[in-house]
Design a protein around this motif. Sequence first.
Motif, PDB file in Angstrom:
ATOM      1  N   ARG A  69       5.099 -18.763   2.137  1.00 10.97           N
ATOM      2  CA  ARG A  69       5.688 -19.449   0.981  1.00 10.97           C
ATOM      3  C   ARG A  69       4.828 -19.217  -0.258  1.00 10.97           C
ATOM      4  O   ARG A  69       3.601 -19.352  -0.206  1.00 10.97           O
ATOM      5  N   ARG A  72       1.524 -20.446  -3.946  1.00 15.22           N
ATOM      6  CA  ARG A  72       0.792 -21.305  -3.031  1.00 15.22           C
ATOM      7  C   ARG A  72      -0.673 -21.364  -3.441  1.00 15.22           C
ATOM      8  O   ARG A  72      -1.213 -20.409  -3.989  1.00 15.22           O
ATOM      9  N   SER A 129       5.150 -28.380   6.705  1.00  7.10           N
ATOM     10  CA  SER A 129       5.240 -29.270   5.546  1.00  7.10           C
ATOM     11  C   SER A 129       4.154 -28.985   4.505  1.00  7.10           C
ATOM     12  O   SER A 129       3.098 -28.428   4.815  1.00  7.10           O
ATOM     13  N   ASN A 130       4.418 -29.406   3.283  1.00  7.11           N
ATOM     14  CA  ASN A 130       3.402 -29.341   2.237  1.00  7.11           C
ATOM     15  C   ASN A 130       2.431 -30.509   2.348  1.00  7.11           C
ATOM     16  O   ASN A 130       1.216 -30.333   2.297  1.00  7.11           O
ATOM     17  N   THR A 131       2.997 -31.718   2.464  1.00  9.56           N
ATOM     18  CA  THR A 131       2.184 -32.916   2.579  1.00  9.56           C
ATOM     19  C   THR A 131       2.477 -33.588   3.911  1.00  9.56           C
ATOM     20  O   THR A 131       3.602 -33.543   4.414  1.00  9.56           O
ATOM     21  N   MET A 136       8.180 -31.595   2.442  1.00 12.71           N
ATOM     22  CA  MET A 136       7.989 -30.506   1.477  1.00 12.71           C
ATOM     23  C   MET A 136       7.635 -31.014   0.083  1.00 12.71           C
ATOM     24  O   MET A 136       7.486 -30.221  -0.851  1.00 12.71           O
ATOM     25  N   SER A 138       5.461 -31.791  -2.893  1.00 10.19           N
ATOM     26  CA  SER A 138       4.191 -31.181  -3.291  1.00 10.19           C
ATOM     27  C   SER A 138       3.495 -32.043  -4.334  1.00 10.19           C
ATOM     28  O   SER A 138       4.139 -32.786  -5.086  1.00 10.19           O
ATOM     29  N   VAL A 147       7.095 -26.007  -8.782  1.00  7.49           N
ATOM     30  CA  VAL A 147       6.354 -26.539  -7.643  1.00  7.49           C
ATOM     31  C   VAL A 147       5.485 -25.448  -7.028  1.00  7.49           C
ATOM     32  O   VAL A 147       5.908 -24.297  -6.864  1.00  7.49           O
ATOM     33  N   HIS A 149       3.204 -24.584  -3.587  1.00  2.00           N
ATOM     34  CA  HIS A 149       3.087 -25.004  -2.193  1.00  2.00           C
ATOM     35  C   HIS A 149       1.639 -25.252  -1.787  1.00  2.00           C
ATOM     36  O   HIS A 149       0.714 -24.613  -2.286  1.00  2.00           O
ATOM     37  N   HIS A 150       1.481 -26.191  -0.848  1.00  2.00           N
ATOM     38  CA  HIS A 150       0.176 -26.487  -0.260  1.00  2.00           C
ATOM     39  C   HIS A 150      -0.125 -25.498   0.864  1.00  2.00           C
ATOM     40  O   HIS A 150       0.733 -24.737   1.304  1.00  2.00           O
ATOM     41  N   SER A 155      -5.542 -27.021   0.627  1.00  2.00           N
ATOM     42  CA  SER A 155      -5.441 -26.308  -0.658  1.00  2.00           C
ATOM     43  C   SER A 155      -6.681 -26.522  -1.522  1.00  2.00           C
ATOM     44  O   SER A 155      -6.643 -27.158  -2.570  1.00  2.00           O
TER      45      SER A 155
END
Length: 388
Positions: A69, A72, A129-131, A136, A138, A147, A149-150, A155
């Motif tokens: 993704r 990022r 997932s991001n968080t 998703m 962020s 946005v 991505h994590h 990150s």
Amino acid sequence: MDKTSFPSSEAKPIRCKAAICRNAGEALVIEDIYVDPPQAYEVRIKILCTSLCHTDLSFWKLDFGPLSRFPRILGHEAVGVVESIGENVDGFKQGDVVLPVFQPYCEECKDCKSSKTNWCERYADDFVSNTRRYGMSSRFKDSSGEVIHHFFFVSSFSEYTVVDIVHLVKISPEIPVDKAALLSCGVSTGIGGAWKVANVEEGSTVAVFGLGAVGLAVAEGARLRGAAKIIGIDTNPDKFDLGKKFGLTDFVNPTLCGEKKISEVIKEMTGGGVDYSFECVGLASLLNEAFISTRTGSGKTIMLGLEKHAAPISLGSFDLLRGRNICGSFFGGFKSKLDIPILVDHYLKMELNLDDFITHELNFQEINKAFDLLKEGKSLRCIIWMDK
């Protein structure tokens, strides 16, 4: 600015610099971003320094599948200071020195309460997932509002990041932050593999396949446990002199073994095979050699390297039947909040060698040079300073 004092920014986005990976395999671009305030069970931290791991390199190049993704923010080995906290956060306060880790530890589920595993039944199966609790959603946006991505819920290639408390460990401020950063992934994985997964005992024999940071950390863990013979296997002959600092007693270069297999050489060196072998590269063929290099009846092989091509693993059924064991592990079996402070204590008592893992130091603006050094095999761990 003092590392433990912050302007009033609670419940407000912070504007800061981050190294963004816009497309697979392209150089990171340092841009201004906005980092949202932490939500419930989250902490926003100021990154003091970060380092580059082979896993970052692998995902930087990944251009297919659900884990690919962009844009990022990569990075997952780091140390920081708590800047602000969200609701329902206990045990952390502004100014605390903290270590973000990719492996969750919720402390509440059946697995987290078990002494048998460091898996987290509640969270560890989610890699997408991001968080951690918000899917998703962020906490990062670029200057145009897009946005970002994590990565691995950390990150760290950003001056500020937001981390869920299940991924955060409070540590002693006495340990130098560059040494502390090493404990958030590779070094803990290797030492934990020797201590928690293999449970290496005094006088045992060990073979370590692949002498990167994880492999050398395995050697360090085996040394601290009193292993009598620690054999390093690597195609780079320079790794032996470096490995001696972490306890290596012997070295095998596969390119110099002639017609013999590595497992045959190790059996000759140990009179039948090692008690423990560790595969730290991520190759199915090498894992088989590590497995065969252990003693019949009691040998144990630990897989710490992520198989690069998701290739199936083929092992001789008769070798398993004769008593050899094999297992894998994330994060060396460590429960982060319990075990990382123990490593910090060992370092402060001058028992644990962390200094020799650091081969390079760069400032944040030079982050792409860290990628080049790792790709070229010139770096073990490169510390990237955010404020220097």
